[in-house]
Scaffold this motif. Sequence first.
Motif, mmCIF file in Angstrom:
data_model
loop_
_atom_site.group_PDB
_atom_site.id
_atom_site.type_symbol
_atom_site.label_atom_id
_atom_site.label_comp_id
_atom_site.label_asym_id
_atom_site.label_seq_id
_atom_site.Cartn_x
_atom_site.Cartn_y
_atom_site.Cartn_z
ATOM 1 N N TYR A 199 60.407 59.312 163.793
ATOM 2 C CA TYR A 199 61.264 60.407 164.228
ATOM 3 C C TYR A 199 60.483 61.712 164.366
ATOM 4 O O TYR A 199 60.772 62.543 165.224
ATOM 5 C CB TYR A 199 62.404 60.590 163.223
ATOM 6 C CG TYR A 199 63.471 61.567 163.665
ATOM 7 C CD1 TYR A 199 64.431 61.192 164.598
ATOM 8 C CD2 TYR A 199 63.515 62.859 163.154
ATOM 9 C CE1 TYR A 199 65.412 62.073 165.005
ATOM 10 C CE2 TYR A 199 64.485 63.746 163.549
ATOM 11 C CZ TYR A 199 65.439 63.348 164.478
ATOM 12 O OH TYR A 199 66.401 64.241 164.880
ATOM 13 N N SER A 200 59.487 61.880 163.514
ATOM 14 C CA SER A 200 58.681 63.097 163.574
ATOM 15 C C SER A 200 57.270 62.764 163.127
ATOM 16 O O SER A 200 56.927 62.921 161.954
ATOM 17 C CB SER A 200 59.272 64.197 162.690
ATOM 18 O OG SER A 200 58.553 65.411 162.829
ATOM 19 N N ARG A 247 69.170 61.287 169.119
ATOM 20 C CA ARG A 247 68.623 62.628 169.336
ATOM 21 C C ARG A 247 67.158 62.597 169.753
ATOM 22 O O ARG A 247 66.602 63.624 170.171
ATOM 23 C CB ARG A 247 68.768 63.450 168.041
ATOM 24 C CG ARG A 247 70.204 63.840 167.753
ATOM 25 C CD ARG A 247 70.495 64.089 166.282
ATOM 26 N NE ARG A 247 69.554 64.986 165.618
ATOM 27 C CZ ARG A 247 69.664 65.329 164.333
ATOM 28 N NH1 ARG A 247 70.644 64.851 163.605
ATOM 29 N NH2 ARG A 247 68.785 66.133 163.777
ATOM 30 N N ARG A 251 64.504 65.639 171.615
ATOM 31 C CA ARG A 251 63.680 66.400 170.677
ATOM 32 C C ARG A 251 62.477 67.041 171.343
ATOM 33 O O ARG A 251 61.821 67.891 170.752
ATOM 34 C CB ARG A 251 63.187 65.504 169.536
ATOM 35 C CG ARG A 251 64.295 65.050 168.611
ATOM 36 C CD ARG A 251 63.756 64.591 167.268
ATOM 37 N NE ARG A 251 63.259 65.709 166.499
ATOM 38 C CZ ARG A 251 62.033 65.787 166.003
ATOM 39 N NH1 ARG A 251 61.152 64.842 166.246
ATOM 40 N NH2 ARG A 251 61.656 66.840 165.300
ATOM 41 N N GLN A 252 62.162 66.610 172.554
ATOM 42 C CA GLN A 252 61.021 67.194 173.253
ATOM 43 C C GLN A 252 61.383 67.458 174.707
ATOM 44 O O GLN A 252 62.174 66.744 175.304
ATOM 45 C CB GLN A 252 59.799 66.280 173.160
ATOM 46 C CG GLN A 252 60.045 64.849 173.581
ATOM 47 C CD GLN A 252 58.879 63.941 173.249
ATOM 48 O OE1 GLN A 252 57.924 64.342 172.603
ATOM 49 N NE2 GLN A 252 58.933 62.714 173.711
ATOM 50 N N LEU A 258 58.157 70.567 171.458
ATOM 51 C CA LEU A 258 59.173 70.354 170.435
ATOM 52 C C LEU A 258 60.384 71.232 170.714
ATOM 53 O O LEU A 258 60.249 72.424 171.013
ATOM 54 C CB LEU A 258 58.595 70.670 169.062
ATOM 55 C CG LEU A 258 59.457 70.446 167.822
ATOM 56 C CD1 LEU A 258 58.555 70.179 166.624
ATOM 57 C CD2 LEU A 258 60.351 71.642 167.511
ATOM 58 N N ARG A 260 63.915 72.421 168.868
ATOM 59 C CA ARG A 260 64.709 72.419 167.647
ATOM 60 C C ARG A 260 66.110 71.887 167.931
ATOM 61 O O ARG A 260 66.572 71.871 169.075
ATOM 62 C CB ARG A 260 64.798 73.826 167.065
ATOM 63 C CG ARG A 260 63.463 74.433 166.667
ATOM 64 C CD ARG A 260 63.669 75.834 166.143
ATOM 65 N NE ARG A 260 64.424 76.656 167.089
ATOM 66 C CZ ARG A 260 65.032 77.790 166.778
ATOM 67 N NH1 ARG A 260 65.014 78.223 165.533
ATOM 68 N NH2 ARG A 260 65.666 78.489 167.697
ATOM 69 N N LEU A 261 66.800 71.468 166.878
ATOM 70 C CA LEU A 261 68.146 70.940 167.024
ATOM 71 C C LEU A 261 69.049 71.929 167.759
ATOM 72 O O LEU A 261 69.837 71.540 168.628
ATOM 73 C CB LEU A 261 68.728 70.612 165.646
ATOM 74 C CG LEU A 261 70.146 70.047 165.611
ATOM 75 C CD1 LEU A 261 70.220 68.734 166.382
ATOM 76 C CD2 LEU A 261 70.595 69.834 164.159
ATOM 77 N N GLN A 264 68.458 71.776 171.630
ATOM 78 C CA GLN A 264 68.487 70.500 172.342
ATOM 79 C C GLN A 264 69.688 70.394 173.285
ATOM 80 O O GLN A 264 70.760 70.944 173.017
ATOM 81 C CB GLN A 264 68.530 69.334 171.340
ATOM 82 C CG GLN A 264 67.246 69.165 170.547
ATOM 83 C CD GLN A 264 67.345 68.079 169.495
ATOM 84 O OE1 GLN A 264 68.245 67.250 169.537
ATOM 85 N NE2 GLN A 264 66.406 68.086 168.554
#
Length: 415
Positions: A199-200, A247, A251-252, A258, A260-261, A264
Amino acid sequence: MAESRVPGLVEHLFRREAGKLLAGLGRRLGAAHLDLAEDAVQDAFVSALRQWPFAGVPANPAAWLTQTAHHRALDRLRRRAAFDRARHNLAGLVPHVFRGTEPDEQIDDQLAMMFACCDPALPQESRVALTLKVVCGFSTSEIARAFLAEEPTIAQRLVRAKRLLRETAASIAVPPPAEMPPRLDSVLQVVYLLFNESYSAHQGDDLVRFDLCDEALRLGFLLADWPATALPKSQALGALMCFQAPRLPARQGGAGELLRLADQDRSLWDRRFVFAGLRRLERAAAGDEMTAYHIEAGIAAIHAQAESDAATDWPRILNLYDRLMECASSPVVALNRAVAVARVHGPERGLAELAGLQSNLENYYLFHAVTADCHRMRDRLDAAAASYRMALACPCSAPERRFLLERLAECVVTP
């Protein structure tokens, strides 16, 4: 295929197939030869890098790797003068090589290897590290980042775990129901860490590692749906991943940056995963046990169902983080809780929470990034810039580094 594309293909296959190959070969050779199986699988991928650019990529690369790994294992057994003792375990393997391992057999192999690595005789941290290494194909450095530990520490942990399995002659098999509970928690933790890394990603050029995400989802759903392990906590972990997975594409941005939430595009979220997560969360409610997976799934569900960042029920999220701290306290959980505190009670309260975490998270870039965000909420750009610089001094992926540099630039006013 062009010669230049072979390394990328082999890397992709390593991520997707190495764990399966090692699980199958390791199960047949036994715990006493786990190192040999690992070496044989690595040899197979090295051979692919050497041969495919000149001989061409085979029609079935996975079967080629399986055959090569088995041959390497046989060669090593001969050199160890142990071929006669292992002949029976390897009997019947060759007829399956060219058509590949059957799907059900692969599942049995991986489940058996996962539970073997989570033998109660091993310390908890060694169980998880060994499973990530043997079943999921993690490197030692990746495991170290997952545990926020030093790489030599993890390397020694792996050596001790393999030695203990050899000494106890552990059986590589799916345990009977009575022996399942002590091992299931470790197996679930492995899947959880695997998904977190996908996820990250904490290193490299990719923010999201979709290959690891697919593997985590596959293993997690397998555990949640397999009768012997379909317990509420397995369903809760499955629900958590269902809420997080949709999600990933958002995310990118188009350039790999990147997002952020809060930034998005939520229309990109795959709602089918969200609905599947709600169904699994309902199944997870059966029984009296409340695990960290239940609470984290509840937090993720709130985010997944919110129409926007502004519409997110942050007070409810903070309440759930309070409960999470009671049953699964950790510096990272406390960091996430500090974000919720800042959103509910303001940046000053958030900074106060963060102050108590610095000693444990000094080398974690997200700690400094969250601190910088709190300073920005107070319009203290100099303090925010200083925190972003500290974040940049910590290990992180290339997209995360670009994000931090952009945020730093926004805080630096050129006269």
